[in-house]
Scaffold this motif. Sequence first.
Motif, PDB file in Angstrom:
ATOM      1  N   ALA A 163       8.424 101.149  99.330  1.00 58.09           N
ATOM      2  CA  ALA A 163       6.989 101.405  99.305  1.00 58.09           C
ATOM      3  C   ALA A 163       6.228 100.141  98.898  1.00 58.09           C
ATOM      4  N   PRO A 164       5.226  99.747  99.659  1.00 56.76           N
ATOM      5  CA  PRO A 164       4.423  98.575  99.274  1.00 56.76           C
ATOM      6  C   PRO A 164       3.448  98.926  98.161  1.00 56.76           C
ATOM      7  N   SER A 165       2.978  97.906  97.474  1.00 61.01           N
ATOM      8  CA  SER A 165       2.000  98.091  96.400  1.00 61.01           C
ATOM      9  C   SER A 165       0.989  96.947  96.458  1.00 61.01           C
ATOM     10  N   ASP A 166      -0.013  97.033  95.611  1.00 57.58           N
ATOM     11  CA  ASP A 166      -1.006  95.964  95.491  1.00 57.58           C
ATOM     12  C   ASP A 166      -1.293  95.803  94.001  1.00 57.58           C
ATOM     13  N   GLU A 167      -0.575  94.869  93.365  1.00 56.72           N
ATOM     14  CA  GLU A 167      -0.685  94.722  91.915  1.00 56.72           C
ATOM     15  C   GLU A 167      -2.082  94.290  91.479  1.00 56.72           C
ATOM     16  N   GLU A 168      -2.734  93.483  92.282  1.00 57.81           N
ATOM     17  CA  GLU A 168      -4.069  93.008  91.900  1.00 57.81           C
ATOM     18  C   GLU A 168      -5.054  94.159  91.752  1.00 57.81           C
ATOM     19  N   ARG A 169      -4.912  95.172  92.592  1.00 56.93           N
ATOM     20  CA  ARG A 169      -5.833  96.320  92.540  1.00 56.93           C
ATOM     21  C   ARG A 169      -5.213  97.508  91.802  1.00 56.93           C
ATOM     22  N   GLY A 170      -4.016  97.341  91.275  1.00 57.49           N
ATOM     23  CA  GLY A 170      -3.381  98.421  90.538  1.00 57.49           C
ATOM     24  C   GLY A 170      -2.909  99.570  91.401  1.00 57.49           C
ATOM     25  N   VAL A 171      -2.638  99.306  92.683  1.00 56.02           N
ATOM     26  CA  VAL A 171      -2.124 100.349  93.579  1.00 56.02           C
ATOM     27  C   VAL A 171      -0.601 100.374  93.488  1.00 56.02           C
ATOM     28  N   ARG A 172      -0.074 101.497  93.043  1.00 62.91           N
ATOM     29  CA  ARG A 172       1.372 101.623  92.872  1.00 62.91           C
ATOM     30  C   ARG A 172       2.027 102.101  94.170  1.00 62.91           C
ATOM     31  N   GLY A 173       3.224 101.588  94.420  1.00 62.54           N
ATOM     32  CA  GLY A 173       4.036 102.065  95.532  1.00 62.54           C
ATOM     33  C   GLY A 173       5.274 102.755  94.975  1.00 62.54           C
ATOM     34  N   ILE A 174       5.512 103.999  95.381  1.00 63.52           N
ATOM     35  CA  ILE A 174       6.611 104.793  94.841  1.00 63.52           C
ATOM     36  C   ILE A 174       7.483 105.303  95.977  1.00 63.52           C
ATOM     37  N   ASP A 175       8.789 105.084  95.861  1.00 61.70           N
ATOM     38  CA  ASP A 175       9.745 105.649  96.813  1.00 61.70           C
ATOM     39  C   ASP A 175      10.252 106.970  96.254  1.00 61.70           C
ATOM     40  N   LEU A 176      10.112 108.012  97.039  1.00 59.46           N
ATOM     41  CA  LEU A 176      10.454 109.356  96.582  1.00 59.46           C
ATOM     42  C   LEU A 176      11.892 109.717  96.954  1.00 59.46           C
ATOM     43  N   PHE A 177      12.667 110.101  95.957  1.00 53.88           N
ATOM     44  CA  PHE A 177      13.984 110.708  96.162  1.00 53.88           C
ATOM     45  C   PHE A 177      13.875 112.132  95.621  1.00 53.88           C
ATOM     46  N   VAL A 178      13.830 113.113  96.508  1.00 56.16           N
ATOM     47  CA  VAL A 178      13.601 114.488  96.087  1.00 56.16           C
ATOM     48  C   VAL A 178      14.767 114.984  95.229  1.00 56.16           C
ATOM     49  N   ARG A 179      14.424 115.835  94.250  1.00 54.22           N
ATOM     50  CA  ARG A 179      15.439 116.403  93.369  1.00 54.22           C
ATOM     51  C   ARG A 179      15.308 117.918  93.358  1.00 54.22           C
ATOM     52  N   SER A 180      16.414 118.590  93.099  1.00 52.43           N
ATOM     53  CA  SER A 180      16.393 120.041  92.972  1.00 52.43           C
ATOM     54  C   SER A 180      15.689 120.423  91.673  1.00 52.43           C
ATOM     55  N   ASP A 181      14.795 121.410  91.745  1.00 54.47           N
ATOM     56  CA  ASP A 181      14.061 121.852  90.563  1.00 54.47           C
ATOM     57  C   ASP A 181      13.726 123.330  90.753  1.00 54.47           C
ATOM     58  N   ALA A 182      14.462 124.196  90.051  1.00 51.11           N
ATOM     59  CA  ALA A 182      14.301 125.637  90.240  1.00 51.11           C
ATOM     60  C   ALA A 182      12.931 126.122  89.784  1.00 51.11           C
ATOM     61  N   ASP A 183      12.371 125.519  88.737  1.00 48.99           N
ATOM     62  CA  ASP A 183      11.049 125.937  88.266  1.00 48.99           C
ATOM     63  C   ASP A 183       9.980 125.628  89.306  1.00 48.99           C
ATOM     64  N   GLN A 184      10.040 124.429  89.887  1.00 49.30           N
ATOM     65  CA  GLN A 184       9.078 124.092  90.934  1.00 49.30           C
ATOM     66  C   GLN A 184       9.283 124.971  92.161  1.00 49.30           C
ATOM     67  N   LEU A 185      10.532 125.246  92.497  1.00 52.05           N
ATOM     68  CA  LEU A 185      10.810 126.106  93.646  1.00 52.05           C
ATOM     69  C   LEU A 185      10.245 127.509  93.407  1.00 52.05           C
ATOM     70  N   ALA A 186      10.359 128.001  92.183  1.00 55.63           N
ATOM     71  CA  ALA A 186       9.784 129.305  91.862  1.00 55.63           C
ATOM     72  C   ALA A 186       8.262 129.294  92.024  1.00 55.63           C
ATOM     73  N   LYS A 187       7.620 128.175  91.694  1.00 59.26           N
ATOM     74  CA  LYS A 187       6.169 128.058  91.901  1.00 59.26           C
ATOM     75  C   LYS A 187       5.832 128.129  93.391  1.00 59.26           C
ATOM     76  N   LEU A 188       6.646 127.460  94.209  1.00 57.62           N
ATOM     77  CA  LEU A 188       6.422 127.499  95.653  1.00 57.62           C
ATOM     78  C   LEU A 188       6.608 128.916  96.189  1.00 57.62           C
ATOM     79  N   VAL A 189       7.644 129.605  95.713  1.00 58.08           N
ATOM     80  CA  VAL A 189       7.887 130.985  96.134  1.00 58.08           C
ATOM     81  C   VAL A 189       6.691 131.867  95.766  1.00 58.08           C
ATOM     82  N   ALA A 190       6.147 131.672  94.566  1.00 61.10           N
ATOM     83  CA  ALA A 190       4.988 132.461  94.143  1.00 61.10           C
ATOM     84  C   ALA A 190       3.791 132.217  95.060  1.00 61.10           C
TER      85      ALA A 190
END
Length: 312
Positions: A242-269
Motif C-alpha cells: 500500500a502506498p502512503s504520503d508521509e508529508e500529508r500524513g496519509v497512511r497506507g495499510i495492507d490488509l491481511f484478514v483474520r478470523s473474528d467470531a465477534d465481528q462475524l456475529a455482528k455481521l450476522v446480526a
Amino acid sequence: MKAVRFHEYGDPGVLRYEDVDRPVPGAGQVRIRVAATSFNSVDGNIRGGFMQGPIPVVLPHTPGIDVAGTVDALGEGLDGLAVGAEVVGFLPMDKPGAAAEYVLAPVEILAAAPKSVPLAEAAALPLVGLTAYQALFDHGKLTAGQRVLVNGAGGAVGGYAVQLAKNAGAHVIATASPRSAEAVKAADEVIDHTTTDVIAAVREPVDVVLNLAPVAPEQLAALVTVVRSGGVLVNTTVWMPAPSDEERGVRGIDLFVRSDADQLAKLVALVDRGELRVEVAERVPLAQLGALHVRAAEGGVHGKVVVLPRSA
C-alpha cells in the motif's frame, strides 16, 4: 465422506474429488456437517503453491475457508454449543477446509448462522464480510459523515463494503463496471471505471480509500492523491504494498484478514435485521469444484459462488 483435495501444488487439474475418512474432533473442536463452503480467490493461490510462506498447508489439503453448516459432534471439554446448532465460520487457512461433507473447526471461530437466509448461502459471508469490516473499521477507522472510495466495489468484498459503509453513515463512492451496477446500488456515487478516469471523477478528497482492485502500481499510487491529509488507504491486493504520503500524513495499510467470531456475529446480526444483503451469484456441486477453479483462473467467475457437498 467425500472431499476435494490436492496432493501436490499446481493448476486446477491437481484437485481430486475422493473418499476421505470422516474427521474426529479433538479438544476444543467441533465437527460440522457442511451445508456449503464458498470459493475465494486465495483458494487458487494456495492450490497453486504461491502462499506456502504465509499459509503452510499440509498435503494432501482440502480447500474451503468459509463454512456454513450444522454442528455434528463435539470434542472434549466443550459446553455452550449443542449438536444440531447451525453455525458459520472463517476456518484457519492452514488447516483442512470445508470442501468436504464434514470439517473440523475450532469452537472459538464460530458464530451462530443467520436465520433470515438459507444456511448454505450463509457460506458467502465470513471471509469477504470480515475483509470489508476490518478494512473499513479496524484499519480505516471509518465514522459517520466521512467520505470513502471503494475502488473495485463490484466484487464480493466490495458489495459488503458499500453496504457497511452506508450503514455507518458514510458518503460512499464506488467504482464498478456496468455489469456490477446492482452490487453497488447502495453507493452515493458510482464511477464506471471502464469509461471514466477514477481520479478525475473524485471531486472532493475522501477520508478512506479501500482498494480491492488488482490495478497497476501507478494506479494504486495515484489513489493516494484523492485522500485528505491524515487519511488512510487500505489495500487488499497484498502483492503490491500500500502506498502512503508521509508529508500529508496519509497512511497506507495492507490488509491481511483474520478470523473474528465477534465481528462475524455482528455481521450476522446485520443480515438478520435486513441491513446487510448476502449475495450469491452461483451454487456449484462439490464434485465440480475443479471446474470452478478452472473458470476462476480464466477470469470467468463473477460474484460469490457457494459450493455444496453431496450431503447438503
